[in-house]
Scaffold this motif. Structure first.
Motif, PDB file in Angstrom:
ATOM      1  N   GLY A  93       3.081  67.796 -29.007  1.00 45.43           N
ATOM      2  CA  GLY A  93       2.534  66.586 -28.402  1.00 45.43           C
ATOM      3  C   GLY A  93       2.982  66.312 -26.982  1.00 45.43           C
ATOM      4  O   GLY A  93       2.676  65.261 -26.430  1.00 45.43           O
ATOM      5  N   TYR A  94       3.698  67.234 -26.353  1.00 45.88           N
ATOM      6  CA  TYR A  94       4.138  67.038 -24.972  1.00 45.88           C
ATOM      7  C   TYR A  94       3.018  67.438 -24.013  1.00 45.88           C
ATOM      8  O   TYR A  94       2.245  68.353 -24.286  1.00 45.88           O
ATOM      9  CB  TYR A  94       5.368  67.905 -24.653  1.00 45.88           C
ATOM     10  CG  TYR A  94       6.644  67.438 -25.319  1.00 45.88           C
ATOM     11  CD1 TYR A  94       7.386  66.395 -24.783  1.00 45.88           C
ATOM     12  CD2 TYR A  94       7.110  68.049 -26.480  1.00 45.88           C
ATOM     13  CE1 TYR A  94       8.560  65.973 -25.374  1.00 45.88           C
ATOM     14  CE2 TYR A  94       8.284  67.635 -27.085  1.00 45.88           C
ATOM     15  CZ  TYR A  94       9.000  66.589 -26.530  1.00 45.88           C
ATOM     16  OH  TYR A  94      10.155  66.179 -27.113  1.00 45.88           O
ATOM     17  N   GLN A  95       2.963  66.752 -22.869  1.00 49.19           N
ATOM     18  CA  GLN A  95       2.069  67.145 -21.789  1.00 49.19           C
ATOM     19  C   GLN A  95       2.884  68.097 -20.914  1.00 49.19           C
ATOM     20  O   GLN A  95       3.946  67.728 -20.398  1.00 49.19           O
ATOM     21  CB  GLN A  95       1.628  65.930 -20.982  1.00 49.19           C
ATOM     22  CG  GLN A  95       0.689  66.264 -19.855  1.00 49.19           C
ATOM     23  CD  GLN A  95       0.326  65.037 -19.040  1.00 49.19           C
ATOM     24  OE1 GLN A  95       0.700  63.916 -19.359  1.00 49.19           O
ATOM     25  NE2 GLN A  95      -0.398  65.261 -17.952  1.00 49.19           N
ATOM     26  N   VAL A  96       2.420  69.336 -20.758  1.00 48.31           N
ATOM     27  CA  VAL A  96       3.205  70.378 -20.109  1.00 48.31           C
ATOM     28  C   VAL A  96       2.515  70.853 -18.835  1.00 48.31           C
ATOM     29  O   VAL A  96       1.299  71.059 -18.811  1.00 48.31           O
ATOM     30  CB  VAL A  96       3.425  71.580 -21.052  1.00 48.31           C
ATOM     31  CG1 VAL A  96       4.280  72.645 -20.390  1.00 48.31           C
ATOM     32  CG2 VAL A  96       4.070  71.120 -22.349  1.00 48.31           C
ATOM     33  N   LYS A  97       3.319  71.051 -17.794  1.00 47.65           N
ATOM     34  CA  LYS A  97       2.819  71.553 -16.523  1.00 47.65           C
ATOM     35  C   LYS A  97       3.686  72.731 -16.112  1.00 47.65           C
ATOM     36  O   LYS A  97       4.914  72.656 -16.142  1.00 47.65           O
ATOM     37  CB  LYS A  97       2.903  70.457 -15.457  1.00 47.65           C
ATOM     38  CG  LYS A  97       2.428  70.880 -14.092  1.00 47.65           C
ATOM     39  CD  LYS A  97       2.525  69.726 -13.112  1.00 47.65           C
ATOM     40  CE  LYS A  97       2.095  70.181 -11.736  1.00 47.65           C
ATOM     41  NZ  LYS A  97       2.253  69.103 -10.750  1.00 47.65           N
ATOM     42  N   ARG A 157       8.003  69.893 -17.367  1.00 46.79           N
ATOM     43  CA  ARG A 157       7.769  70.942 -16.380  1.00 46.79           C
ATOM     44  C   ARG A 157       8.495  72.223 -16.781  1.00 46.79           C
ATOM     45  O   ARG A 157       9.671  72.181 -17.119  1.00 46.79           O
ATOM     46  CB  ARG A 157       8.224  70.478 -15.011  1.00 46.79           C
ATOM     47  CG  ARG A 157       7.287  69.424 -14.447  1.00 46.79           C
ATOM     48  CD  ARG A 157       7.759  68.841 -13.132  1.00 46.79           C
ATOM     49  NE  ARG A 157       6.775  67.950 -12.567  1.00 46.79           N
ATOM     50  CZ  ARG A 157       6.513  66.729 -13.003  1.00 46.79           C
ATOM     51  NH1 ARG A 157       7.131  66.249 -14.046  1.00 46.79           N
ATOM     52  NH2 ARG A 157       5.606  65.968 -12.407  1.00 46.79           N
ATOM     53  N   LYS A 209       4.992  76.746 -23.399  1.00 48.01           N
ATOM     54  CA  LYS A 209       3.916  75.775 -23.149  1.00 48.01           C
ATOM     55  C   LYS A 209       3.137  75.515 -24.442  1.00 48.01           C
ATOM     56  O   LYS A 209       2.883  74.365 -24.806  1.00 48.01           O
ATOM     57  CB  LYS A 209       2.982  76.292 -22.056  1.00 48.01           C
ATOM     58  CG  LYS A 209       1.895  75.312 -21.666  1.00 48.01           C
ATOM     59  CD  LYS A 209       1.085  75.854 -20.493  1.00 48.01           C
ATOM     60  CE  LYS A 209       0.217  74.812 -19.885  1.00 48.01           C
ATOM     61  NZ  LYS A 209      -1.081  74.644 -20.358  1.00 48.01           N
ATOM     62  N   VAL A 260       5.772  64.017 -18.157  1.00 47.08           N
ATOM     63  CA  VAL A 260       5.263  65.377 -18.019  1.00 47.08           C
ATOM     64  C   VAL A 260       6.439  66.346 -18.091  1.00 47.08           C
ATOM     65  O   VAL A 260       7.407  66.216 -17.353  1.00 47.08           O
ATOM     66  CB  VAL A 260       4.514  65.572 -16.677  1.00 47.08           C
ATOM     67  CG1 VAL A 260       4.043  67.003 -16.523  1.00 47.08           C
ATOM     68  CG2 VAL A 260       3.354  64.610 -16.580  1.00 47.08           C
ATOM     69  N   GLU A 266       3.198  71.898 -26.368  1.00 49.86           N
ATOM     70  CA  GLU A 266       1.927  71.191 -26.503  1.00 49.86           C
ATOM     71  C   GLU A 266       1.608  70.930 -27.971  1.00 49.86           C
ATOM     72  O   GLU A 266       1.047  69.886 -28.313  1.00 49.86           O
ATOM     73  CB  GLU A 266       0.801  71.973 -25.824  1.00 49.86           C
ATOM     74  CG  GLU A 266       0.857  71.867 -24.314  1.00 49.86           C
ATOM     75  CD  GLU A 266      -0.190  72.694 -23.602  1.00 49.86           C
ATOM     76  OE1 GLU A 266      -0.774  73.616 -24.206  1.00 49.86           O
ATOM     77  OE2 GLU A 266      -0.420  72.423 -22.399  1.00 49.86           O
TER      78      GLU A 266
END
Length: 113
Positions: free
Chosen positions: A105-109, A40, A98, A38, A102
């Motif tokens: 392909g990254y999961q972003v928080k 951040r 973000k 994830v 995304e």
């Protein structure tokens, strides 16, 4: 068995690969593998001005990280730096970053900041 730990020409020597610390490659993979997948994003306001958007947990290092940071800085039309594997982009660009990450392909928080 004699092992060199310091050289006046190169400085400190890595005990594993016997290369100067600044050229050591054996420690980088450890930093990369410590991510949970994830990414951040947070805003660091401890500096003057609008603050700095920080990107942590990308899971890449070296030239690949520099290339991504350069691309993100260009898309945000601002400057930035890489410090200890954390990409810093000048200003509050969390929403734009973000979207860009995304799309890759990254999961972003979005972390607090």
């Amino acid at each position: 068995m004699s092992r060199v730990v310091y050289s006046t020409d190169a400085g400190r020597i890595c005990p594993n690969c016997q290369q100067p610390e600044r050229k050591c490659q054996c420690r980088e993979p450890e930093k990369v593998s410590l991510t949970d997948g994830v990414v951040r994003l947070r805003l660091d306001r401890k500096r003057k001005g609008a603050g700095v958007s920080q990107i942590e947990g990308l899971g890449i290092a070296g030239a690949e990280l520099k290339k991504l940071a350069k691309e993100l800085k260009a898309k945000c039309a601002t400057g930035g730096a890489i410090k200890d594997g954390v990409v810093e982009i000048q200003g509050d660009h969390r929403q734009r970053l973000k979207q860009l990450l995304e799309a890759k392909g990254y999961q972003v928080k979005l972390a607090g900041g």
